[in-house]
Design a protein around this motif. Structure first.
Motif, PDB file in Angstrom:
ATOM      1  N   THR A   1      -6.257   0.108  -6.889  1.00 45.17           N
ATOM      2  CA  THR A   1      -5.467   0.666  -5.796  1.00 45.17           C
ATOM      3  C   THR A   1      -5.244  -0.413  -4.743  1.00 45.17           C
ATOM      4  O   THR A   1      -6.049  -1.348  -4.599  1.00 45.17           O
ATOM      5  N   ASP A   2      -4.159  -0.271  -3.993  1.00 47.49           N
ATOM      6  CA  ASP A   2      -3.891  -1.212  -2.911  1.00 47.49           C
ATOM      7  C   ASP A   2      -5.024  -1.205  -1.890  1.00 47.49           C
ATOM      8  O   ASP A   2      -5.425  -2.254  -1.375  1.00 47.49           O
ATOM      9  N   GLU A   3      -5.534  -0.026  -1.593  1.00 50.55           N
ATOM     10  CA  GLU A   3      -6.570   0.100  -0.568  1.00 50.55           C
ATOM     11  C   GLU A   3      -7.825  -0.675  -0.950  1.00 50.55           C
ATOM     12  O   GLU A   3      -8.414  -1.390  -0.125  1.00 50.55           O
ATOM     13  N   ASP A   4      -8.247  -0.546  -2.215  1.00 49.61           N
ATOM     14  CA  ASP A   4      -9.455  -1.245  -2.644  1.00 49.61           C
ATOM     15  C   ASP A   4      -9.226  -2.755  -2.696  1.00 49.61           C
ATOM     16  O   ASP A   4     -10.113  -3.541  -2.365  1.00 49.61           O
TER      17      ASP A   4
ATOM     18  N   ARG B   1      -3.694  -7.640  -4.398  1.00 42.94           N
ATOM     19  CA  ARG B   1      -3.771  -7.285  -5.817  1.00 42.94           C
ATOM     20  C   ARG B   1      -3.979  -8.520  -6.689  1.00 42.94           C
ATOM     21  O   ARG B   1      -4.779  -8.503  -7.633  1.00 42.94           O
TER      22      ARG B   1
END
Length: 444
Positions: free
Chosen positions: A299-302, A357
């Motif tokens: 995910t982008d957040e992680d 990413r």
């Protein structure tokens, strides 16, 4: 011939590689895995396996630092590397065994004794990855309120190296005579105190382990900042570097090799290995699908949260993902890695989300994917272009990608005549074609 080593960054360098259907997420605590993988690397005639380390759990620093989301990250805990290479030594014969120990949160006598012992146990195959500690959380486990300042860590690291190598040299190779007739154990003219008194350490010596089989176990480093490059030029036998482009790699290679002369060293006294994250398949298209599959787990957040450690006080999680990376504040941990992030973002015009990413998949090392022929073409180009003496392999997950490289890419490199088909000696220095250092006290 190019050189190859394998960094066993279990359960994989990719942030979520461990979620791949073929991945074993528990390999980091599985000794049988380390045995199988190291023996496979030895069958492929690699120079060494390499174990990174930290003496803290990232994210668990000062109380005000949030740990939200850390429960989703790999590589937070694992086996202590000196213990691991000691256990691997009798189960292998030719491959080098390199373990990380920090100079900031250790004492020179301990490191000198442990590494000399492993070099004897392995008959000359030990290597010490000399690091000055990146993670600021490490300080809190050793009675300090904050991490030692970056430049001071390198000054301390340089002195630490000097003490360790002096302790290794405190005995001559032939000091022990073991004469039953006279009862003499050693020749007192061939052992000495080192009597070191410096800015950080006072050490009398001698070491209570004889001089190692390699004279000095191989010293590895991975510093990318200017102080790191200078320390590598003065002290290292092997350097492991993250570089995204051929030009970046050549700049690093030429810069570090160009510093050797000031320390009376030849360019052949140091091997520089560029880190790669290989994904091997029967065709380029199949390898691309694996890369896309790995990206789909993230995910982008992680990804952004993992990037945070190189952003200092700037909260990246509060910034738009579709905007460029802003200027980053100065940090006191991995300055070289922060510079790489900024350079990557500016060079490739990446948004914050794109950068996060890409970085979360490789930790800044170069992703190389395709068939065995495609990957061999790439490595041959870099090697023959003077960008690296060889490569450090870092799998996105285990065990598949590592074994695929050993079984598919290595034979292709051997077929081209650019990688060994048999070991030429028994020590790690033999593998790297680096001479045994002279005893420094013989010139005094």
């Amino acid at each position: 011939m190019l050189h190859l080593a394998s960094l066993l960054a279990t359960p994989g360098i990719h942030l979520y590689g461990w979620r791949h259907p073929d991945a074993d997420p528990a390999v980091d605590m599985d000794f049988d895995f380390y045995v199988r993988t190291t023996q496979a690397a030895e069958r492929a005639k690699l120079d060494a396996v390499f174990l990174a380390d930290s003496v803290a759990v990232p994210g668990y620093g000062k109380p005000e630092v949030a740990t939200t989301g850390k429960s989703r990250y790999p590589r937070l805990a694992g086996l202590e590397p000196i213990s691991l290479i000691t256990a691997l030594a009798p189960l292998t014969r030719n491959i080098g065994l390199i373990a990380t120990m920090t100079t900031t949160y250790n004492e020179p006598y301990h490191v000198a004794r442990r590494m000399a012992s492993v070099d004897h146990l392995s008959k000359g195959r030990a290597g010490w990855n000399l690091v000055t500690s990146e993670a600021e959380e490490e300080s809190l486990n050793f009675g300090f309120e904050q991490h030692l300042e970056h430049s001071q860590r390198y000054v301390r690291g340089g002195e630490f190296h000097d003490v360790v190598t002096a302790l290794w040299d405190s005995w001559d190779e032939d000091a022990f005579v073991l004469d039953k007739a006279t009862g003499q154990i050693f020749d007192p003219a061939k052992v000495r105190r080192i009597d070191h008194k410096g800015e950080y350490f006072t050490v009398q010596g001698p070491l209570n382990v004889p001089r190692p089989p390699q004279g000095h176990p191989v010293i590895a480093q991975a510093g990318a900042s200017d102080p790191g490059r200078e320390l590598a030029a003065r002290t290292a036998d092997l350097v492991f570097v993250a570089a995204q482009t051929l030009d970046e790699a050549k700049e690093y290679y030429d810069d570090v090799k160009g510093r050797l002369a000031r320390y009376g060293r030849s360019k052949d006294s140091l091997r520089i290995l560029a880190g790669i994250v290989p994904v091997v398949a029967d065709t380029d298209e199949q390898a691309a699908r694996i890369v896309d599959q790995l990206a789909g787990f993230m995910t982008d957040e992680d990804a952004v949260a993992q990037l945070q450690r190189w952003a200092g006080d700037l909260d990246l999680t509060a910034l738009p993902l579709d905007e460029p990376l802003p200027e980053l504040p100065e940090i006191n941990n991995a300055k070289g890695r922060q510079k790489m992030l900024v350079d990557m973002a500016r060079r490739d015009n990446l948004t914050l989300g794109d950068l996060a990413r890409r970085f979360a998949g490789t930790l800044g090392h170069r992703l190389v994917f395709g068939s065995a022929q495609t990957i061999a073409d790439d490595l041959q180009l870099w090697h023959e272009s003077g960008a690296a003496d060889g490569f450090m392999l870092i799998s996105p997950y285990y065990p598949g990608p590592a074994i695929d490289f050993f079984d598919k890419v290595v034979p292709e490199l051997q077929r081209r005549g650019i990688f060994r088909t048999e070991y030429s000696g028994q020590t790690l220095r033999d593998n790297l074609e680096i001479a045994v250092p002279a005893n420094q006290f013989h010139n005094k």
